[in-house]
Design a protein around this motif. Structure first.
Motif, short mmCIF file in Angstrom:
data_model
loop_
_atom_site.label_atom_id
_atom_site.label_comp_id
_atom_site.label_asym_id
_atom_site.label_seq_id
_atom_site.Cartn_x
_atom_site.Cartn_y
_atom_site.Cartn_z
N ASP A 1 -0.43 -76.31 3.74
CA ASP A 1 0.55 -75.35 3.19
C ASP A 1 1.80 -76.07 2.69
OD1 ASP A 1 -1.21 -73.39 4.03
OD2 ASP A 1 -0.19 -73.07 5.93
N PRO A 2 1.65 -76.97 1.72
CA PRO A 2 2.80 -77.77 1.27
C PRO A 2 3.88 -76.92 0.60
CG PRO A 2 0.99 -78.00 -0.26
CD PRO A 2 0.45 -77.22 0.90
N GLU A 3 5.09 -77.41 0.65
CA GLU A 3 6.19 -76.73 -0.04
C GLU A 3 6.13 -76.99 -1.55
OE1 GLU A 3 9.60 -78.45 2.08
OE2 GLU A 3 8.11 -78.68 3.68
N LEU A 4 5.53 -78.11 -1.93
CA LEU A 4 5.49 -78.51 -3.34
C LEU A 4 4.09 -79.00 -3.69
CD1 LEU A 4 7.01 -79.25 -6.04
CD2 LEU A 4 7.44 -81.49 -5.01
N GLY B 1 8.14 -90.64 -4.88
CA GLY B 1 8.00 -91.87 -4.11
C GLY B 1 6.64 -92.52 -4.18
N LEU B 2 5.83 -92.12 -5.16
CA LEU B 2 4.47 -92.67 -5.27
C LEU B 2 4.37 -93.83 -6.27
CD1 LEU B 2 1.86 -89.75 -5.19
CD2 LEU B 2 2.02 -91.69 -3.64
N LEU B 3 5.44 -94.11 -7.02
CA LEU B 3 5.38 -95.15 -8.04
C LEU B 3 5.27 -96.52 -7.37
CD1 LEU B 3 5.49 -95.82 -11.04
CD2 LEU B 3 7.97 -96.00 -10.83
N ASP B 4 4.23 -97.26 -7.77
CA ASP B 4 4.00 -98.58 -7.17
C ASP B 4 3.70 -99.61 -8.26
OD1 ASP B 4 3.69 -100.49 -5.18
OD2 ASP B 4 1.57 -100.07 -4.90
N ALA B 5 4.49 -99.57 -9.34
CA ALA B 5 4.29 -100.52 -10.43
C ALA B 5 5.05 -101.81 -10.14
CB ALA B 5 4.76 -99.92 -11.75
N ILE C 1 -7.77 -79.69 -0.67
CA ILE C 1 -7.14 -80.78 0.07
C ILE C 1 -5.62 -80.73 -0.08
CG2 ILE C 1 -6.90 -83.30 0.19
CD1 ILE C 1 -9.85 -83.49 -0.68
N ALA C 2 -5.17 -80.48 -1.33
CA ALA C 2 -3.73 -80.45 -1.59
C ALA C 2 -3.04 -79.31 -0.85
CB ALA C 2 -3.48 -80.32 -3.10
N MET C 3 -3.74 -78.18 -0.67
CA MET C 3 -3.13 -77.00 -0.04
C MET C 3 -3.42 -76.92 1.45
SD MET C 3 -1.56 -75.61 -2.55
CE MET C 3 -1.10 -74.04 -1.83
N LEU D 1 13.84 -88.92 -1.60
CA LEU D 1 12.54 -89.57 -1.83
C LEU D 1 12.66 -90.89 -2.59
CD1 LEU D 1 10.41 -86.43 -2.78
CD2 LEU D 1 10.62 -87.54 -0.55
N VAL D 2 13.73 -91.07 -3.38
CA VAL D 2 13.91 -92.33 -4.09
C VAL D 2 14.33 -93.40 -3.07
CG1 VAL D 2 15.31 -93.55 -5.81
CG2 VAL D 2 14.49 -91.23 -6.27
N ASP D 3 13.61 -94.50 -3.08
CA ASP D 3 13.86 -95.62 -2.15
C ASP D 3 13.61 -95.25 -0.69
OD1 ASP D 3 14.55 -97.41 -4.18
OD2 ASP D 3 16.65 -96.81 -4.13
N ALA D 4 12.84 -94.19 -0.44
CA ALA D 4 12.50 -93.83 0.94
C ALA D 4 11.53 -94.86 1.51
CB ALA D 4 11.88 -92.44 0.99
N SER D 5 11.53 -95.00 2.83
CA SER D 5 10.63 -95.95 3.49
C SER D 5 9.19 -95.45 3.41
CB SER D 5 11.04 -96.12 4.95
OG SER D 5 10.82 -94.91 5.67
N ALA D 6 8.28 -96.38 3.52
CA ALA D 6 6.86 -96.02 3.49
C ALA D 6 6.51 -95.10 4.66
CB ALA D 6 6.01 -97.29 3.55
N ARG D 7 7.15 -95.30 5.80
CA ARG D 7 6.89 -94.46 6.97
C ARG D 7 7.31 -93.01 6.71
NH1 ARG D 7 9.09 -95.61 13.14
NH2 ARG D 7 8.05 -93.81 14.13
N LEU D 8 8.49 -92.83 6.09
CA LEU D 8 8.95 -91.49 5.78
C LEU D 8 8.03 -90.82 4.75
CD1 LEU D 8 10.99 -89.19 5.85
CD2 LEU D 8 12.32 -90.42 4.12
N LEU D 9 7.63 -91.57 3.74
CA LEU D 9 6.78 -91.00 2.68
C LEU D 9 5.43 -90.58 3.23
CD1 LEU D 9 7.62 -93.41 -0.29
CD2 LEU D 9 8.35 -91.03 0.01
N ARG D 10 4.92 -91.30 4.21
CA ARG D 10 3.63 -90.92 4.81
C ARG D 10 3.72 -89.56 5.50
NH1 ARG D 10 3.05 -96.53 5.94
NH2 ARG D 10 3.97 -96.25 8.03
N THR D 11 4.88 -89.22 6.03
CA THR D 11 5.03 -87.91 6.67
C THR D 11 5.19 -86.79 5.64
OG1 THR D 11 7.46 -88.04 6.81
CG2 THR D 11 6.19 -89.05 8.60
N VAL D 12 5.60 -87.15 4.41
CA VAL D 12 5.84 -86.16 3.36
C VAL D 12 4.60 -85.91 2.53
CG1 VAL D 12 7.14 -85.71 1.24
CG2 VAL D 12 8.31 -86.62 3.26
N HIS D 13 3.96 -87.01 2.07
CA HIS D 13 2.78 -86.88 1.20
C HIS D 13 1.60 -86.29 1.97
CE1 HIS D 13 4.57 -90.41 -1.29
NE2 HIS D 13 5.13 -89.25 -1.61
N GLY D 14 1.01 -85.27 1.42
CA GLY D 14 -0.12 -84.62 2.08
C GLY D 14 0.30 -83.52 3.02
N GLY D 15 1.49 -83.61 3.60
CA GLY D 15 1.98 -82.59 4.50
C GLY D 15 2.90 -81.61 3.79
N ARG D 16 3.98 -82.14 3.22
CA ARG D 16 4.95 -81.28 2.54
C ARG D 16 4.77 -81.27 1.02
NH1 ARG D 16 10.80 -82.72 4.42
NH2 ARG D 16 11.19 -80.73 3.33
#
Length: 538
Positions: free
Chosen positions: A173-176, A53-57, A168-170, A77-92
């Motif tokens: 404790d991300p799943e991925l 969900g990080l592609l912004d071309a 920073i990435a870890m 994650l495909v077509d997920a809202s920006a709000r949902l992605l903010r909870t995933v990126h950096g956390g999970r």
């Protein structure tokens, strides 16, 4: 195998009328590493950016599915809202990108950059976040972590910055963990340390890893499964052992053949009676730098002496910060040494002034690591190659100049039509060929290659090395070949000088040095080169 942490099916990315990613599917499970490999432009990063969900071309259209495991069927994650992605990126999902210098915020301390995600995703207090940040810096092996909390990115080396990116990435404790070319810009010993660091953290936290690289040698050290991409398509997907032992696709076999491997035969030693072209004695370089505790002096090169015979190659090798590029800068007049002498065919290199200096600059050419930043983006290729011809008045008239430019393009294996192109219209390998053509325009006696292939794909790198070998044979060129990878140095060099902390550690003919390295540091550099066989063979 456990259920996948990330499951991608029939992923496609279209920009305008062009399909960049074409129906790619893969799974990666807990404690598993999936390697995605291919040349620049194959769609590696585009695939992972779209899947997370990080592609912004502009104008990009993503279809297919990408699901991050979790309760209630997981998170799409495909077509997920920006709000949902903010909870995933950096956390999970944690990310480690190729260039830590541009990924880290230059205005924030390391502590703030690590604690930010902890406070956002784990709702930690400032004290809890700071304690966790200190634990992470210790875990990634950063020296003196307590004081480093207050440091800024510019105060760290490249390898240290990448360790901070891993921290920073870890942090949550991300799943991925997504590792996008995380070791490409690093020397081989730091690369080996980062690979081992990620493997240790993966074992400790059970993280699933997607590791992107253009080098199957690196992938062989980290991955359990491999997806080989070419022009946006997966041409081969198999276990790492199968890919190395029984590659099914011709493109995979080409990538395997292009890997630099220690042990492949290099050139024979230069004749003992060959004429010495460049002789350096007692070179000493110091820099005054400002630190948080005041001014200090960096002793970059210490009493260095060496010689290069005409028509031969001296490999100058060492880790980042060993002083290799400082030597190159002193020889071309970009850095003023504290002491020492250097002569090129009897002409003083370090003390020359006036018209003789201009003539000397024609006789020594320099090819930099990054061809894109070393070429003027506003100048056509023909103008870049033709500039030395004009400065040194090597051609008479516009017609002769164009003919010489066309000849130089042919010498480096490019069509003459490239003279009308701009650097951004070329691939990385083509840009480096242009840089080599420009370096040859002045008809130099000595060409200094400062990590000239370090930023290239291994297949493109192999073609550039073959080009340099043929140019040396056909034109009688003399090279100072600066690199951190001893496998490439062995392939190119007649003699090798190993540097550490500005000093010469070992200086011998290449055949002798690689057969029986005398110094522990040289043996450590050799051991850090990815071996021919993969680490994981299941």
């Amino acid at each position: 195998m456990s259920d996948p942490v990330l499951s991608v099916a029939d992923l496609r990315v279209r920009i305008g009328s062009r399909e960049i990613v074409r129906g790619i599917s893969f799974d990666v499970a807990r404690e598993q590493t999936l390697g995605i490999v291919g040349e620049s432009g194959s769609g590696k990063s585009m695939t992972v950016l779209a899947a997370t969900g990080l592609l912004d071309a502009p104008g990009a259209k993503v279809t297919g599915t990408s699901t991050l495991a979790g309760p209630s069927g997981g998170t799409a994650l495909v077509d997920a809202s920006a709000r949902l992605l903010r909870t995933v990126h950096g956390g999970r999902i944690g990310f480690v990108f190729q260039d830590p210098g541009t990924s880290l915020n230059p205005l924030l301390t390391l502590e703030r950059q690590i604690t930010e995600s902890l406070e956002t995703h784990r709702h930690s207090t400032r004290r809890q976040a700071r304690t966790r940040a200190l634990e992470l810096l210790e875990a990634v092996g950063l020296p003196d972590p307590e004081s480093r909390l207050h440091a800024y990115p510019h105060q760290l080396s490249g390898g240290q910055k990448q360790r901070v990116m891993v921290a920073i990435a870890m942090a949550c404790d991300p799943e991925l963990l997504i590792a996008d070319e995380p070791t490409t810009a690093l020397d081989v010993t730091t690369q080996a340390q980062i690979i081992e660091l990620v493997r240790t953290l993966q074992r400790d936290f059970g993280t699933a890893v997607v590791w992107i690289s253009h080098d199957l040698g690196v992938i062989g050290q980290v991955a359990d499964e491999v997806t080989v991409l070419r022009e946006g398509q997966a041409v081969e997907q198999a276990a790492i052992g199968s890919v190395f032992d029984r590659p099914q696709h011709e493109y995979t076999r080409e990538l395997l053949a292009a890997r630099p491997i220690v042990g492949r035969p290099g050139p024979q030693p230069a004749p003992a009676d060959a004429e010495v072209l460049l002789e350096v004695n007692g070179l000493d370089v110091r820099f005054d730098v400002t630190t948080p505790v005041g001014k200090s002096t960096v002793h970059a090169v210490r009493d260095l002496s060496f010689a290069i015979r005409r028509g031969a190659t001296l490999g100058l090798v060492g880790e980042s910060g060993s002083g290799k590029s400082t030597v190159a800068g002193a020889l071309v007049g970009l850095i003023r040494p504290e002491a020492g002498t250097a002569t090129l065919d009897g002409t003083d290199v370090l003390g020359v002034r006036g018209p003789e200096r201009k003539m000397l600059r024609r006789r020594i050419s320099l090819v930099f690591q990054d061809p894109f930043s070393s070429l003027n983006p506003r100048a056509r290729v023909g103008d870049a190659i033709g500039e030395p011809l004009s400065v040194h008045r090597l051609t008479k008239g516009r017609q002769a100049r164009r003919a010489r430019i066309a000849e130089l393009l042919e010498v480096v294996g490019l069509p003459t039509s490239f003279a009308e192109r701009y650097p951004h219209e070329l691939s990385g390998g083509e840009r480096q060929r242009i840089s080599i053509a420009r370096a040859l325009a002045g008809e130099p006696d000595l060409v200094i290659l400062d990590e000239a292939t370090a930023s290239l794909d291994v297949s493109v790198q192999a073609r550039i090395l073959d080009l340099l070998t043929s140019l040396q044979r056909d034109l009688g060129l003399t090279f100072l070949f600066i690199a951190h990878d001893l496998a490439i140095v062995q392939q190119m060099s007649h003699d090798v000088l190993v540097m550490r902390d500005g000093r010469a550690v070992e200086y011998r003919p290449a055949t002798e040095l690689f057969a029986t390295p005398e110094q522990e540091y040289t043996r450590a550099l050799l051991a850090a080169v990815p071996p021919e066989r993969p680490r994981v063979t299941t």
